[in-house]
Design a protein around this motif. Sequence first.
Motif, PDB file in Angstrom:
ATOM      1  N   THR A 600      12.982  49.746 -41.759  1.00  0.00           N
ATOM      2  CA  THR A 600      14.679  49.625 -41.677  1.00  0.00           C
ATOM      3  C   THR A 600      15.220  51.372 -40.316  1.00  0.00           C
ATOM      4  O   THR A 600      13.701  52.157 -40.941  1.00  0.00           O
ATOM      5  CB  THR A 600      15.469  49.738 -42.383  1.00  0.00           C
ATOM      6  OG1 THR A 600      15.000  50.604 -43.575  1.00  0.00           O
ATOM      7  CG2 THR A 600      15.089  48.208 -43.343  1.00  0.00           C
ATOM      8  N   HIS A 746       9.978  47.695 -33.401  1.00  0.00           N
ATOM      9  CA  HIS A 746      11.444  47.074 -34.648  1.00  0.00           C
ATOM     10  C   HIS A 746      10.532  45.576 -33.978  1.00  0.00           C
ATOM     11  O   HIS A 746      11.580  44.836 -34.337  1.00  0.00           O
ATOM     12  CB  HIS A 746      12.843  47.395 -33.360  1.00  0.00           C
ATOM     13  CG  HIS A 746      12.773  48.392 -34.146  1.00  0.00           C
ATOM     14  ND1 HIS A 746      12.942  49.534 -33.604  1.00  0.00           N
ATOM     15  CD2 HIS A 746      12.248  49.531 -35.488  1.00  0.00           C
ATOM     16  CE1 HIS A 746      13.690  50.777 -34.378  1.00  0.00           C
ATOM     17  NE2 HIS A 746      13.088  50.449 -35.487  1.00  0.00           N
ATOM     18  N   GLN A 761       9.885  52.974 -45.859  1.00  0.00           N
ATOM     19  CA  GLN A 761      10.872  53.239 -46.807  1.00  0.00           C
ATOM     20  C   GLN A 761      11.336  53.901 -47.667  1.00  0.00           C
ATOM     21  O   GLN A 761      10.081  54.124 -48.455  1.00  0.00           O
ATOM     22  CB  GLN A 761      10.654  52.181 -47.956  1.00  0.00           C
ATOM     23  CG  GLN A 761      12.367  51.563 -48.139  1.00  0.00           C
ATOM     24  CD  GLN A 761      12.347  50.338 -49.059  1.00  0.00           C
ATOM     25  OE1 GLN A 761      10.813  49.233 -48.643  1.00  0.00           O
ATOM     26  NE2 GLN A 761      13.029  49.905 -50.029  1.00  0.00           N
ATOM     27  N   LEU A 784      12.422  41.744 -42.253  1.00  0.00           N
ATOM     28  CA  LEU A 784      11.954  42.127 -41.619  1.00  0.00           C
ATOM     29  C   LEU A 784      11.533  40.490 -40.477  1.00  0.00           C
ATOM     30  O   LEU A 784      11.974  40.079 -39.277  1.00  0.00           O
ATOM     31  CB  LEU A 784      10.658  43.054 -40.827  1.00  0.00           C
ATOM     32  CG  LEU A 784      11.565  44.520 -41.344  1.00  0.00           C
ATOM     33  CD1 LEU A 784      10.252  45.542 -41.615  1.00  0.00           C
ATOM     34  CD2 LEU A 784      12.746  44.980 -40.427  1.00  0.00           C
ATOM     35  N   ASP A1362      15.904  48.235 -35.858  1.00  0.00           N
ATOM     36  CA  ASP A1362      14.697  46.945 -36.499  1.00  0.00           C
ATOM     37  C   ASP A1362      15.546  45.632 -36.767  1.00  0.00           C
ATOM     38  O   ASP A1362      16.446  45.549 -36.057  1.00  0.00           O
ATOM     39  CB  ASP A1362      14.181  47.051 -37.408  1.00  0.00           C
ATOM     40  CG  ASP A1362      15.583  47.326 -38.179  1.00  0.00           C
ATOM     41  OD1 ASP A1362      15.885  46.321 -39.240  1.00  0.00           O
ATOM     42  OD2 ASP A1362      15.795  48.621 -38.939  1.00  0.00           O
ATOM     43  N   THR A1365      18.504  45.241 -39.212  1.00  0.00           N
ATOM     44  CA  THR A1365      19.317  45.914 -38.397  1.00  0.00           C
ATOM     45  C   THR A1365      20.255  45.915 -37.112  1.00  0.00           C
ATOM     46  O   THR A1365      21.227  45.540 -37.467  1.00  0.00           O
ATOM     47  CB  THR A1365      19.322  47.366 -38.592  1.00  0.00           C
ATOM     48  OG1 THR A1365      18.488  47.814 -39.182  1.00  0.00           O
ATOM     49  CG2 THR A1365      20.790  48.465 -38.170  1.00  0.00           C
TER      50      THR A1365
END
Length: 1445
Positions: A600, A746, A761, A784, A1362, A1365
């Motif tokens: 992220t 991403h 992360q 994701l 990404d 988001t």
Amino acid sequence: MDRGIDKYPIRIKFSIGYTASIICSSLLLGTHFLMLMMLLKGSGTQCNSKARAFSSEIMQVISWATTIVTVYIFPNKKYIKFPWLLRAWWLCSFLLSIICTALDTHFRVINHGTLGVRDYADYLGLLSSTCLLAFSIRGETGIIFSVPSGIVEPLLNGKTDEHSEYKRISLYSKATLVQLITFSWLNPLFAVGFKKPLEQEEIPDIDIKDTARFLSHSFDESLKQVERDGTTNPSIYKAIYLFIRKKVAINALFAVISAVASCVGPYLINDFVHFLTEKSTKSSETGYLLALAFLVANVVETIAQRQWNFGARQLGLRLKAALISRIYKKGLTLSSPSRQNHTIGEIINYMSVDIQRIIDFIWYLNIIWMFPVQISLAIYILHTDLGLGSFAALATTLIVMACNIPITRVQKRYQSKIMEAKDNRMKATSEVLQNMKTLKLQAWDSEFLQRLESLRKIEYDWLWKSLRLSALSSFIFWGSPAFISVVTFGACMLMGVELTAGRVLSALATFRMLQRPIEDLPDLLIVIAQAKVSADRITSYLQEDEIQKDAIEYVPKDQTEFDIEIDSGRFSWDLESRNPTLEGIQLKVKRGMKVAICGTVGSGKSSLLSCVLGDIEKLSGTVKISGTKAYVPQSAWILSGNIRENILFGNQYESAKYNKTVEACALTKDFELFPCGDLTEIGERGINMSGGQKQRTQIARAAYQDADIYLLDDPFSAVDAHTGTQLFEECLMGILKDKTILFVTHQVEFLPAADLILVMQNGRIVQAGQFEELLKQKIGFEDLVGAHSQALDSILSVENSSRTSESPIADDESNTDSTSNAELLRTQHDSEHNLSFEITEKGAKLVQDEEREKGSIGKEVYWSYLTIVKGGALVPFILLAHLSYQVLQVASNYWMAWASPPTSETKPKLAMNFVLLVYVVLALGSSLCVFVRAILLVKAGIWTSQKLFTNMLHSIFRAPMAFFDSTPFGRILNRASTDQSVLDLELAIKLAWCAFSIIQMLATIAVMSQVAWEVFVIFIPVTAICIWYQQYYIRTARELARLAGIQRAPILHHFAESLSGAATIRAFDQEDRFINGNVGLVDNHSRPWFHSVSAMEWFSFRLNLLSNFVFAFSLFLLVTLPEGIINPSIAGLAVTYGMNLNVLQASVIWNICDAENMMISVERILQYSNITSEAPLVIEESKPPNNWPEVGTICFRNLQICYAEHLPLVLKNINCTFPGRKKVGVVGRTGSGKSTLIQAIFRIVEPREGSIIIDDVDICKIGLHDLRSRLSIIPQDPAMFEGTVRTNLDPLQQYSDSEIWEALDKCQLGNLVRAKEEKLDSTVIENGDNWSVGQRQIFCLGRALLKKSSILVLDEATASVDSVTDGVIQKIISQDFKNRTVVTIAHRIHTVIGGDVVLVLSEGRIAEYDTPGKLLERPDSFFSKLIKEYSSRSQSLNNLANIHN
């Protein structure tokens, strides 16, 4: 020994000098051979020992025979200069010849003999050896070696040609001793400059010892020497001392000689008055000898003064070049925390302002040596004339000087405050210029203008305090001679020392001589204070931490199978923070592996690449690398220059390899669009390229390097889906298939192809493995992938249902372009951002060479400067005050000379008490005038500079975007820093001095003509010669000063560019190439600057000689005139004034030329004060309603746009309506006009024809501020400003904290900001570099959420985030902007497909405009093909993900 170049067959041309040296050597061989023959016959010597005489002559014959052979073989050896040994032998033979001739002649005279063969041989030998002495001083053989291609070595001064490096020689390094003294080595340059304005390539080279490369090396050696003495942080003061000591010693010698010579006049003046009084009893020879002594002293003073002036300037040049090179090198190696302590604006200030202040100190350094000499000699002269009275003068002088010391202390404090305020202003200016587009789009320009004005106000207040203080110093300087003389004469009367006219005049001349050190002391103390502050600032910068040299261990390829190995790595950007940025990093990458890094926003992906580059501070662990690196940063770094230069990046051009790289990076089509293909000039920071083009150029640069390890930071963010696939397949998996690649991405669709996927992360690698493995682990990776799958599902559902919806109203003329959609599909369609390609107005150049005025500075520039404040009302008062001072000062000296008796025997005309009283009154009056003048002058100067600054600032802020696109901000910064400094502190005083020195000179001439009007006979022609010289000089000098000013900006521009791309430069190991580039730019500036200061000395030397000639003539006149015609006392006064004539006359012309050079700064600031402005910000009579736009319908009517009158249209006949409160997608290939359409809505570019109507308001009829403040945009390049989170989200301070927190929470940034100690006051550094690109993008969304406009424009807004988001942002937009108009330019097709309408642009026309459903029903539509292409690529991935779910 200098050797020629061994190349090709060479033709040789002998010079007269070379031929003459062989003839002279042969003559000397002949004479000595003749002497030997005479000795053999037993005659021809005065020597007692025959053996000695024989051996001497034999040695001479052998020596000269050897000399002839040596000189004869020069052409074969290709010597350009005579060897040192030979030159030394010629010098010795000259001395021997003189001694022999003198002795022989002496004996001949004593013995009353007649001249014989030996004497003739002596004279012939002396003549020959004198010629050889001349050749040895000149040093050059003059032989010309010419290669058939036309290259000449050494080259004759032919016409220069821009590309011919050979043809520019250094005139200075080839100058003879006489030329060095008279500066006549500059004559060839003046000859060219007089005929036409000089160009940069016509300026000769500087001497090798003045080149930046030599000086940089020399300064580094000095620093190393200091380090060897055992200091970890080498003192810059000690290094500077070691660097300059030799040259300073030579300058000091000249300075002391000049000071001693200047005292001869005052010392002799009493004798001269004495001679004039008793002319009848003394012989004329005495008078003529005195006059000659005056003349010789003046000539010696002139030569010494010019040499130390020139030497100090040259030393300044050397130190400047060395320090700039040092600061540049440091900039490339600064660690990240150090970089945060010094913004680009600050470092540019070190380069432009601080170095200049250290150079000013070097100039004043000689005053330190002259100071004790001048004062000691002055007191000695006074003591010879006035006895004990001289001690009163000494005490008063010391008191006056002591008054200056507290003033200087305060001045030093003011100086550091001025520098601090200037730094803050420059930092803010630099930031504003970099982000001008954002300010205009967000309608924040007025707010930021006020911020800059308030920063300038702080600077102005400190400047005014400093200038007030300098006015007080100036009052002390001008009033000091009067004050000292009053006290000294008073003391003499009390002590009973008789005051005769000769003594009084000698004292007055000496007091005037004391005025110089008194004036220089405060200046010296101020300069020392300024230099100390500046040197400390530079020292603190040079001692900042650098990138860890040992962070990375390089392992040879044959010793490991791993290209990258990180073991237990802990890394941190901020060493003071308790939490490291990356922790527990374990990574082994085999050669040829493709490693994808995902996670992220803000999870540490880019930081992981930085630890491989060695940019981030390593706390513990090891990093091993095997092979060379290439790096593609997330924010594209493009250099000014053409596209090919950006891709080659210092490597050789290989056609096949280059074409292959360009093709793999999908740039071929773009090159066809550019007017000059890959040779098209790029604006600053790649301003005339789209985001995608910049990104692909960067990837091509990396691919062309042919490195072993590739680090790509989100390379696909700025390109559309189609291009992304092409890049991935043809570049990453194509030409780079055997390379090791770490890429942050991403785009989930590229992950299955990776050999290893790292999931980041919170600064840790939480998962690592291949795609299928990670999906099975179910720890967060599938989030994701899931987000991506949902986006894909939305596309597939649309595609399958081809849902129909109400078609929006497209106007009848909606002309569908005939370009076949298949062709459209084959070309990329990433966002074309900013300027269209056709902006390149003059050929391939977007950024034109800096405009340069030619010829004399226009009267209007002077007029503007003098009248800009209150119509110039203060100017007459300043002149009147100085005129009154001058009249009173002459009157007081005249009074003393007239009233004092010529000799001690003569009875005084008036009581000496009364004489002194009148003198005191006149002296007080003159001092008062000086005080009034000083205050008025600094006030007028600071008001004028402030007014010019404000005008320029307003003009720049109101300039259209096209101005910023084609103007490197280095040019604007140069005007705002260097030129503005000249206006703030120097120009007013310099212009005033022009007037003051003219008034002083007229006063001197008036006094001299009182005594001997005949002086005019010579004075008028000499003045005419001076004026001719001034005209001859100024043409060349003016252009040199302009060129030096213009060549300053590229240094700063290159430096700013290098600093922002330092990580890339280091990654490619290109530091040396960029350091060489900087060295070249410094030399380009040094050339005109060095010749400009040398030209000043050339001119001053000639003026001084001429005025010495006038003075000598007037002295001879006074000696020749019969007794009784003139009053000796008044004649003495004339001589007292006349001694200063050479200084005055030179200072008049010097000040005029200096002021003209400084006026160039006004000219440059005025250039930027009259920029064509944008439309008005507010038009009172047509303000839109407060709730406008309510619905948000945007209607384009016959819209046509081009970037300049003579350029082709970028948008052609756009007719369509974006319905209110709907979502509109805009797609199209590069150059189709998408971004231009967006810019048209914000009126960044104005329509040429047609109109844009938003909710029934024609946007061209309202003010720009009213328009832009009602619309919102999330731009492609997210901009953040130095400050806090709060000031970045809400610079206008319109919203409460709770509203800001609400916006942050919606953007998913709330928790991140809450976790920081300062919460909303958390710092944001320059460019927002302490936040990731993705986070910056989300901040921009936060601004739009706060603004709550009815219309929101997204320009590639989610390119750097990404999938998760991105999904969140799309959700926020669909919820928060539900009833608003949203216009989106996007690469991620799912962001457009869910919209209500899609507009497809092609070549500036509407190709398709309908609902996505309608467009998908037509299988041949461009949009359909785009969707099919995108979904088929991702289908396989989607199936894979579904299986695991």
